[in-house]
Design a protein around this motif. Sequence first.
Motif, PDB file in Angstrom:
ATOM      1  N   ARG A 287      -6.091   1.745  -3.269  1.00 17.36           N
ATOM      2  CA  ARG A 287      -7.364   2.454  -3.441  1.00 17.36           C
ATOM      3  C   ARG A 287      -8.321   1.653  -4.320  1.00 17.36           C
ATOM      4  NH1 ARG A 287      -4.087   6.993  -4.609  1.00 17.36           N
ATOM      5  NH2 ARG A 287      -4.662   6.820  -6.813  1.00 17.36           N
TER       6      ARG A 287
ATOM      7  N   ARG B 161      -8.284  -1.483  -5.027  1.00 15.33           N
ATOM      8  CA  ARG B 161      -8.665  -2.767  -4.430  1.00 15.33           C
ATOM      9  C   ARG B 161      -9.848  -2.592  -3.477  1.00 15.33           C
ATOM     10  NH1 ARG B 161      -4.450  -7.073  -1.701  1.00 15.33           N
ATOM     11  NH2 ARG B 161      -5.989  -8.306  -0.543  1.00 15.33           N
ATOM     12  N   LYS B 162      -9.868  -1.485  -2.740  1.00 10.80           N
ATOM     13  CA  LYS B 162     -10.997  -1.217  -1.844  1.00 10.80           C
ATOM     14  C   LYS B 162     -12.277  -0.969  -2.635  1.00 10.80           C
ATOM     15  CE  LYS B 162      -8.281   0.805   1.945  1.00 10.80           C
ATOM     16  NZ  LYS B 162      -7.981   2.056   2.709  1.00 10.80           N
TER      17      LYS B 162
ATOM     18  N   SER C 212       0.819  -1.213   0.000  1.00 12.44           N
ATOM     19  CA  SER C 212       0.000   0.000   0.000  1.00 12.44           C
ATOM     20  C   SER C 212       0.853   1.264   0.000  1.00 12.44           C
ATOM     21  CB  SER C 212      -0.929   0.005   1.222  1.00 12.44           C
ATOM     22  OG  SER C 212      -1.820  -1.082   1.164  1.00 12.44           O
TER      23      SER C 212
END
Length: 400
Positions: A70, A72-73, A62
């Motif tokens: 970002r 992935r979220k 990260s």
Amino acid sequence: MAALLCFICWVSPIQAYKRLRKNGFEGPKPNFPLGNIEEMRKKEKTDSLFDQSIDVTHNIHSSVFPYFARWRKLYGKVFVYWLGTEPFLYVAEPEFLKQMSSVVMAKNWGKPKVFKYDRTPMFGNGLNMVEGDDWTHHRSIIAPALSPANLKVMASSMVESTNKMLDQWSTLIASGEPTIDVERHVISTAAEIIAKTSFGINDDNGSLVFQKLRDLQISLFKFNRLVGVPFSKLMHLKKTSESRKLGKEIDSLLLSIIASRKRDHHHPQQDLLGLLLADSENNNQVDGQQGKKKKKLTERELVDECKTFFFAGHETTALAITWTLLLLALHPEWQEYLREEIKEVTGDGPLDPIMLPRLKKVITSAPPCLHVVPTTHRDPPFMGSTIYQQHAAGRGQCWS
């Protein structure tokens, strides 16, 4: 001409984007012809990876790739992002990759052409750029150089180079030097080890190859590039020309080293270069399964394998060691654990490669990439691959 440019930069990638969306592949919306490059370049609130007011984070992914964190979220562990007009599949879901591996054979995993074209001066057609039967052939030649028996022979050279580096550190400390650039020293030492153990290159030639490769790396990767954007190299003609020039200089230097080894054929060596030369000079190899003559390595392929192995062979290992040393510096108690274990295993004598399996704590503390594991009959595909096979998305290629 304008119509062709429009098709390449906008029409074709937009069509591909829509097809991927239709087949269930979500991801950040690209802005062609740059794709998601602009978003990837956005500065984070914290420019430095290690702010002095906070602890060093172990969530290195990260920190180095905030845009992936970002996305992935927002889109989950599998999504598509774009470098220019080229789509790439981000996969952080082992089960997804396992399912793909079960239906796509190893030889059908190719390499993205955008990277092959972009990195030609650095790797040419070395192992990490060739595909299919060529990849199988190159790998079968290189694998014996990394056998446990050969690694054991290399151990003394590794120890010698490492001790030289530690002596340099001792001298710097004794002279009152307040800081030591550990990463630079470790990378240089790793390159020296690769030069001696894999190519039989002396210190002068090894240092020259190493320095030119580092210059080429900076030329290729450190300036403001637009990988995947059509005609982007035309925007950086000076850097493109500089990279090609460095690539040719490295080729010329390696060709002279190869020629020198060929002349010394009365004393063949079982290092990587020796195995590569033996394959290139043997015209009578026959494939046991198909009964056909095996394709021998050309002089061009010899040079490319030397460049690939010289660079990739020291870079990842050196950076992993540097990271390990940083973590050990942050946790002095682990330094004591490891010292006690090493003393218990070796006594007051030198460390022998045979003793390594008994160093359980040392092995546990080392990054996984430093572990030597047996090769398998069928290697799994790796990130940065192209699938040359029709798949469920109804599209001929999938980038990961």
